[in-house]
Design an enzyme around this catalytic site. Structure first.
Site, PDB file in Angstrom:
ATOM      1  N   GLU A   1       0.840  -1.201   0.000  1.00  0.00           N
ATOM      2  CA  GLU A   1       0.000   0.000   0.000  1.00  0.00           C
ATOM      3  C   GLU A   1       0.873   1.248   0.000  1.00  0.00           C
ATOM      4  OE1 GLU A   1      -3.769   0.138   2.097  1.00  0.00           O
ATOM      5  OE2 GLU A   1      -2.943   1.772   3.326  1.00  0.00           O
ATOM      6  N   PHE A   2       0.474   2.238  -0.805  1.00  0.00           N
ATOM      7  CA  PHE A   2       1.194   3.510  -0.900  1.00  0.00           C
ATOM      8  C   PHE A   2       0.202   4.670  -0.772  1.00  0.00           C
ATOM      9  CE2 PHE A   2       3.436   0.426  -3.661  1.00  0.00           C
ATOM     10  CZ  PHE A   2       4.658   0.390  -3.020  1.00  0.00           C
TER      11      PHE A   2
ATOM     12  N   ASP B   1     -12.466   7.255   7.378  1.00  0.00           N
ATOM     13  CA  ASP B   1     -12.105   7.564   8.761  1.00  0.00           C
ATOM     14  C   ASP B   1     -11.405   8.898   8.817  1.00  0.00           C
ATOM     15  OD1 ASP B   1     -13.077   5.264   9.970  1.00  0.00           O
ATOM     16  OD2 ASP B   1     -11.276   4.128   9.472  1.00  0.00           O
TER      17      ASP B   1
ATOM     18  N   TYR C   1     -12.190  -5.401  10.799  1.00  0.00           N
ATOM     19  CA  TYR C   1     -11.457  -4.977  11.987  1.00  0.00           C
ATOM     20  C   TYR C   1     -11.352  -6.170  12.943  1.00  0.00           C
ATOM     21  CZ  TYR C   1     -12.623  -0.543   9.879  1.00  0.00           C
ATOM     22  OH  TYR C   1     -12.758   0.491   8.981  1.00  0.00           O
TER      23      TYR C   1
END
Length: 605
Positions: free
Chosen positions: A21-22, A113, A155
């Site tokens: 992930e970036f 979020d 989660y």
């Protein structure tokens, strides 16, 4: 045009895989260097890459551009994050249309979020239909059918909004995860975690759900490589991830939290986690997603040392073919690629010494703005770091600038735990050494948001100022950043120009973009540096125009975030609006690091 689930299906039944992930850096140079870094990391053979999407679409253009480059130029299977709350439907429509136009077929559908709370966020009229991630999943399926492969978040410890820790329970979230999956999700990606036992319990709970929707869906755990102790603690705290005591014990046993030893222990921790998950789920979980924070060394070390994911670097089914124009050495073995990434041997024109320090000392906003990791490490964008109800309790209803000054002074005295520009970590030990000077300045209406005292050749193992490898010496110049009314800034500027001379460098700007400095755009100030055995001088912290401009935009944006806590045209709303529109943010560096009183004597004359 292959989707993530199609690539997973092409693997052997037990064959492991991994992904990266970036996030888009805040500066143009950081983005260019990230592209060079992704080119190298593409040779490690990830099954796919994720590109994050800032809260409210704050990085939408940069995110889509970066995702398009990964897909079109680097031949990487690319997944674009997409959040839906606090964002107009037109932005979502544009993002989906542009993703399809670019050939991107994978979307990670997220609510977004941090959640705002009723008193802090009210959906706009055209975003009412996107209150939860399931709404976005349904909308994508309705609008695009099976074109997009859709991932959703899970989660393992339960979703945490920060305002009610007791509500953090995966059982509470399970019906919502089932609803998202039934609505059309193709894979599940978890929030970062460090408690392997919890992940294993979560996986069993999900697989045995009575609905049967989770029976065969891929579950991909999200893993955070440990790069530095402070970044590890901060990121785990932001995500509300439980850290097992055994991990704390291993890290706390490292003298002075030495960065290199922290990395080594962090690699061992994640290698153990991967092995346990792969083995104890009997290979039902065989993919692992790395939240790289745009850093490469630690991830490469994990790939090398893990028997599970190291085998995935050899996979021919998932092999990424980097175009020859951008490949470093097409004929390299994967071992030599990993060695290059670990050692940061550069296939591009970037300077070896500066790039090495990017991974050694990734300090976010205080790091090198040329670093791929320069920016918000949590990817949430602007946030007050505390829930709205707690923020109102802490900061009350300010009606005058004196009330604001009082809040800053209380924070410095330790009676207020957090300000809008800080987190609940308290003042550092070195800030306490200049606490009296900072309190005097804040009482005068110079609201300080960053500072450090000068030091001259202190040992790198010093408990207050030390950093880096052992047996070295560290140095730093005094600096300060503060908000100040325009008239006070103009008075201070005259003093800087007449009596500051070459000893003082400054930047200043307001929310309108008016910018002043006594430096050129190419000037760079090293404000922290270290000298260590068998190494070149390391400069992990620099101040220059590009980074200051990026930070000032964020710093003024936080005033607007704070303002949103209050009803429009209320006294507090009007006060914060007036401050945002009329104050300057000023950054001053004093170059006489031998005299620890130089900056403070100058400011408090």
């Amino acid at each position: 045009m292959t989707t993530i689930v199609e690539k997973i299906a092409s693997l052997g039944a037990d064959e492991p895989f991994f992904s990266f992930e970036f996030f888009p850096p805040k500066t143009d140079s950081g983005l260019q260097n990230l592209i060079a870094r992704i080119r190298r990391m593409a040779q490690l053979n990830p099954l796919f890459v994720n590109i994050t999407w800032g809260a409210g679409g704050s990085t939408s253009t940069k995110s889509l551009d970066l995702a398009t480059l990964c897909h079109s130029e680097l031949n990487l299977t690319t997944c674009l994050h997409l959040t839906c709350t606090n964002m107009a439907k037109s932005v979502i429509d544009e993002a989906l249309a542009n993703a399809k136009k670019a050939g991107i077929r994978n979307i990670l559908a997220l609510r977004g979020d941090p959640p705002r709370g009723d008193e802090y966020w009210t959906p706009s009229a055209d975003s009412q239909e996107f209150l939860h991630a399931v709404d976005l999943v349904k909308y994508i399926r309705k609008s695009y059918g099976d074109y997009f492969c859709i991932g959703v978040a899970a989660y393992p410890e339960g979703y945490a909004d920060g305002s009610n820790p007791e509500a953090q329970d995966p059982l509470i979230d399970l019906p919502y995860l089932a609803e998202k999956t039934a609505a059309g999700a193709d894979f599940i990606m978890t929030q970062l975690f460090f408690d392997t036992d919890q992940l294993l319990k979560f996986e069993k709970m999900v697989r045995s759900h009575e609905s049967g929707v989770f029976k065969s869906i891929p579950i991909i755990p999200g893993l955070l490589p440990i790069n530095t102790y402070q970044t590890f603690i901060r990121t785990a705290k932001l995500s509300h991830a439980h850290i097992p005591e055994t991990i704390f014990e291993r890290l706390n046993a490292i003298p002075n939290a030495d960065d290199e030893q922290v990395k080594q222990v962090g690699v061992e921790v994640l290698v153990d986690m991967i092995k346990r998950i792969y083995t104890e789920t009997e290979h039902r979980v065989r993919g692992f997603h790395f939240y790289t924070l745009n850093l490469e060394r630690t991830t490469a070390m994990i790939l090398e040392k893990s028997d599970v994911v190291h085998a995935a670097t050899q996979s021919t089914a998932a092999k990424t073919v980097v175009p020859p124009a951008v490949a470093a050495v097409p004929s390299q073995s994967i071992e030599s690629v990993i060695s290059e990434v670990k050692d940061l041997k550069i296939a591009d024109s970037a300077a070896v010494t500066s790039e090495a320090s990017w991974d050694d000392f990734p300090n976010g906003r205080w790091g090198d703005p040329r670093s791929p990791a320069y920016g918000e490490i949590d990817g949430y964008g602007l946030t007050l770091h505390v829930p709205a109800n707690k923020a109102l309790e802490l900061w009350g209803q300010p009606k005058s600038t004196d009330d604001i000054s009082e809040l800053f002074v209380k924070y410095l005295k330790g009676t207020l735990p957090v300000l809008p520009w800080s987190e609940e970590e308290g003042l550092s030990a070195e800030t306490k050494l200049i606490e009296s000077e900072l309190i005097r300045l804040n009482k005068l209406g110079y609201w300080t948001v960053a500072s450090q005292p000068s030091i001259n050749g202190i040992r790198s193992d010093d408990p207050v100022f030390g950093w880096g490898p052992p047996h070295g010496y560290v140095f730093q110049k005094a600096l300060i950043e503060f908000f100040v009314p325009e008239q006070n800034w103009l008075t201070l500027k005259r003093r800087l120009q007449t009596t500051g001379g070459d000893s003082v460098s400054y930047y200043a700007c307001n929310a309108k973009g008016d910018f002043l400095s006594n430096m050129s755009a190419s000037d760079v100030n090293a404000v922290t540096w270290g000298v260590f055995p068998n190494r070149e001088v390391v400069q992990p912290t620099i101040i220059e125009e590009q980074s200051f401009r990026a930070w000032s935009e964020e710093a003024f944006g936080i005033w607007k975030e704070w303002q949103r806590l209050y009803p429009k045209s209320s006294p507090a709303w009007d006060l914060l609006d007036q401050i945002h529109g009329s104050y300057f943010l000023v950054s001053i560096v004093h170059h006489d690091y031998v005299n620890d009183k130089s900056l403070w004597d100058f400011l408090l004359q």
